[in-house]
Design a protein around this motif. Structure first.
Motif, PDB file in Angstrom:
ATOM      1  N   UNK A  35       0.963  -1.220  -0.027  1.00 60.49           N
ATOM      2  CA  UNK A  35       0.118  -0.191   0.172  1.00 60.49           C
ATOM      3  C   UNK A  35       0.867   1.293  -0.006  1.00 60.49           C
ATOM      4  N   UNK A  36       1.933   1.085   0.675  1.00 61.40           N
ATOM      5  CA  UNK A  36       2.823   2.588   0.539  1.00 61.40           C
ATOM      6  C   UNK A  36       3.191   2.880  -0.641  1.00 61.40           C
ATOM      7  N   UNK A  37       3.167   1.885  -1.741  1.00 63.96           N
ATOM      8  CA  UNK A  37       3.860   2.109  -3.076  1.00 63.96           C
ATOM      9  C   UNK A  37       2.740   2.652  -4.046  1.00 63.96           C
ATOM     10  N   UNK A  38       1.702   2.443  -3.469  1.00 61.02           N
ATOM     11  CA  UNK A  38       0.402   3.083  -4.456  1.00 61.02           C
ATOM     12  C   UNK A  38       0.654   4.387  -4.980  1.00 61.02           C
ATOM     13  N   UNK A  39       1.230   5.153  -3.961  1.00 63.71           N
ATOM     14  CA  UNK A  39       1.423   6.818  -4.168  1.00 63.71           C
ATOM     15  C   UNK A  39       2.212   6.809  -5.565  1.00 63.71           C
ATOM     16  N   UNK A  40       3.008   6.071  -5.993  1.00 66.08           N
ATOM     17  CA  UNK A  40       3.886   6.031  -7.011  1.00 66.08           C
ATOM     18  C   UNK A  40       3.631   5.880  -8.521  1.00 66.08           C
ATOM     19  N   UNK A  41       1.971   5.541  -8.429  1.00 63.65           N
ATOM     20  CA  UNK A  41       1.445   5.070  -9.782  1.00 63.65           C
ATOM     21  C   UNK A  41       0.258   5.656  -9.646  1.00 63.65           C
ATOM     22  N   UNK A  84     -10.339  12.889  -8.840  1.00 70.54           N
ATOM     23  CA  UNK A  84      -8.846  12.401  -9.235  1.00 70.54           C
ATOM     24  C   UNK A  84      -8.029  13.483  -8.319  1.00 70.54           C
ATOM     25  N   UNK A  85      -7.189  12.673  -7.422  1.00 68.42           N
ATOM     26  CA  UNK A  85      -6.403  13.195  -6.606  1.00 68.42           C
ATOM     27  C   UNK A  85      -5.032  13.230  -7.186  1.00 68.42           C
ATOM     28  N   UNK A  86      -3.839  14.192  -7.014  1.00 67.81           N
ATOM     29  CA  UNK A  86      -2.828  14.221  -7.607  1.00 67.81           C
ATOM     30  C   UNK A  86      -1.789  14.477  -6.534  1.00 67.81           C
ATOM     31  N   UNK A  87      -0.576  13.694  -6.597  1.00 70.49           N
ATOM     32  CA  UNK A  87       0.475  14.153  -5.723  1.00 70.49           C
ATOM     33  C   UNK A  87       1.198  15.676  -5.726  1.00 70.49           C
ATOM     34  N   UNK A  88       1.527  16.042  -7.028  1.00 74.97           N
ATOM     35  CA  UNK A  88       1.875  17.242  -7.240  1.00 74.97           C
ATOM     36  C   UNK A  88       0.889  18.340  -7.610  1.00 74.97           C
ATOM     37  N   UNK A  93       2.458  14.251 -11.097  1.00 74.74           N
ATOM     38  CA  UNK A  93       2.813  13.348 -10.387  1.00 74.74           C
ATOM     39  C   UNK A  93       1.697  12.080 -10.474  1.00 74.74           C
ATOM     40  N   UNK A  94       1.884  11.184  -9.476  1.00 77.15           N
ATOM     41  CA  UNK A  94       0.944  10.240  -9.485  1.00 77.15           C
ATOM     42  C   UNK A  94      -0.492  10.650  -9.203  1.00 77.15           C
ATOM     43  N   UNK A  95      -1.317   9.639  -9.312  1.00 77.43           N
ATOM     44  CA  UNK A  95      -2.765  10.042  -9.102  1.00 77.43           C
ATOM     45  C   UNK A  95      -3.579   8.981  -8.598  1.00 77.43           C
ATOM     46  N   UNK A  96      -4.831   9.119  -7.913  1.00 77.44           N
ATOM     47  CA  UNK A  96      -5.799   8.288  -7.628  1.00 77.44           C
ATOM     48  C   UNK A  96      -7.206   8.537  -7.597  1.00 77.44           C
ATOM     49  N   UNK A  97      -8.001   7.789  -8.253  1.00 73.57           N
ATOM     50  CA  UNK A  97      -9.420   8.071  -8.827  1.00 73.57           C
ATOM     51  C   UNK A  97     -10.232   7.391  -7.667  1.00 73.57           C
ATOM     52  N   UNK A  98     -11.068   8.107  -7.069  1.00 73.12           N
ATOM     53  CA  UNK A  98     -11.679   7.934  -5.867  1.00 73.12           C
ATOM     54  C   UNK A  98     -13.307   7.774  -6.432  1.00 73.12           C
ATOM     55  N   UNK A  99     -13.868   6.705  -5.836  1.00 70.90           N
ATOM     56  CA  UNK A  99     -15.332   6.563  -6.107  1.00 70.90           C
ATOM     57  C   UNK A  99     -16.086   6.312  -5.074  1.00 70.90           C
ATOM     58  N   UNK A 100     -15.410   6.398  -3.784  1.00 72.69           N
ATOM     59  CA  UNK A 100     -16.161   6.188  -2.410  1.00 72.69           C
ATOM     60  C   UNK A 100     -15.328   6.980  -1.440  1.00 72.69           C
ATOM     61  N   UNK A 101     -16.052   7.190  -0.266  1.00 72.09           N
ATOM     62  CA  UNK A 101     -15.337   7.900   0.932  1.00 72.09           C
ATOM     63  C   UNK A 101     -14.559   7.008   1.367  1.00 72.09           C
ATOM     64  N   UNK A 102     -13.247   7.946   1.743  1.00 70.88           N
ATOM     65  CA  UNK A 102     -12.212   7.190   2.253  1.00 70.88           C
ATOM     66  C   UNK A 102     -11.996   7.681   3.861  1.00 70.88           C
TER      67      UNK A 102
END
Length: 164
Positions: A35-41, A84-88, A93-102
Motif C-alpha cells: 500500500x505505501x507504494x500505491x502513491x507512486x502510480x 482525481x487526486x494528484x500528488x503534485x 505526479x501520481x494520481x488516484x481516482x476515488x469513487x467512495x468515501x475514504x
C-alpha cells in the motif's frame, strides 16, 4: 522482474490474523504491491478493497472504463469517480481516482500527499486533516479543478468524502 515493493505473480501476501478480509490491498499490472507504494502510480478504487494501479493515467482511465462497463473513461454523470487526486501541483505526479468515501487515506498509501485534484461528475469532495473526518477540513465547489490546494492544505489531507 517486479518493481520495488511488488510480489511475484502468484505470491500471496499474508495479512495478520487481526486484519479483516476487506482490508485494502493493491496491485500493479496483476502483481500485488504494498500500500505505501500505491502513491507512486496511477490508481483507482473501483474494485475496492482492491486498489488497481498502472504506470500511466491513460491505462488507469481505460481500466476505469472497463470496470464501469464502457470502452473508455468518460467523466459523464453516469460515471462513479467523484475525484482525481494528484500528488503534485498542476495535476502532476501520481494520481488516484476515488469513487467512495475514504475514512483513512493512509490505508491507500495517500495520506498527506495530495497537492491538486479534479472533482468529476459533479463531485464535491470535502477533505479532512485527520482520519475519520476529524480535524480541520477544506472544500471547494462542485466539479472544481484545483491546480494547487494552497499552502495551508498542501500535503495535509487524511480523509475525504463526497457531498451532494
Amino acid at each position: 522482474a517486479c518493481p520495488a515493493g511488488v510480489l511475484a505473480a502468484g505470491a500471496e501476501r499474508e495479512l495478520p490474523a487481526d486484519v479483516p478480509a476487506d482490508h485494502p490491498r493493491a496491485e500493479l499490472d496483476g502483481h500485488e504491491i504494498s500500500l505505501p507504494d500505491v502513491v507512486g502510480f496511477h490508481c483507482n478504487d473501483l474494485a475496492a478493497p482492491l486498489i488497481r494501479c498502472f504506470t500511466s493515467e491513460a491505462a488507469r482511465d481505460a481500466d476505469i472504463g472497463q470496470l464501469a462497463g464502457s470502452d473508455a473513461l468518460s467523466f459523464s454523470a453516469s460515471s462513479v469517480v467523484y475525484v482525481l487526486a494528484y500528488e503534485a501541483i498542476n495535476y502532476g505526479g501520481s494520481s488516484i481516482a476515488l469513487s467512495q468515501p475514504e475514512t483513512d487515506l493512509s490505508s491507500l498509501g495517500w495520506n498527506d500527499v495530495i497537492s491538486s485534484f479534479k472533482s468529476t461528475n459533479g463531485g464535491h469532495p470535502r477533505w479532512w486533516e485527520a482520519a475519520n473526518y476529524q480535524g480541520g477540513s477544506w472544500q471547494w465547489g462542485k466539479s472544481f479543478w484545483v491546480a494547487y490546494v494552497g499552502d495551508a492544505a498542501n500535503d495535509r489531507f487524511s480523509s475525504v468524502q463526497n457531498y451532494p
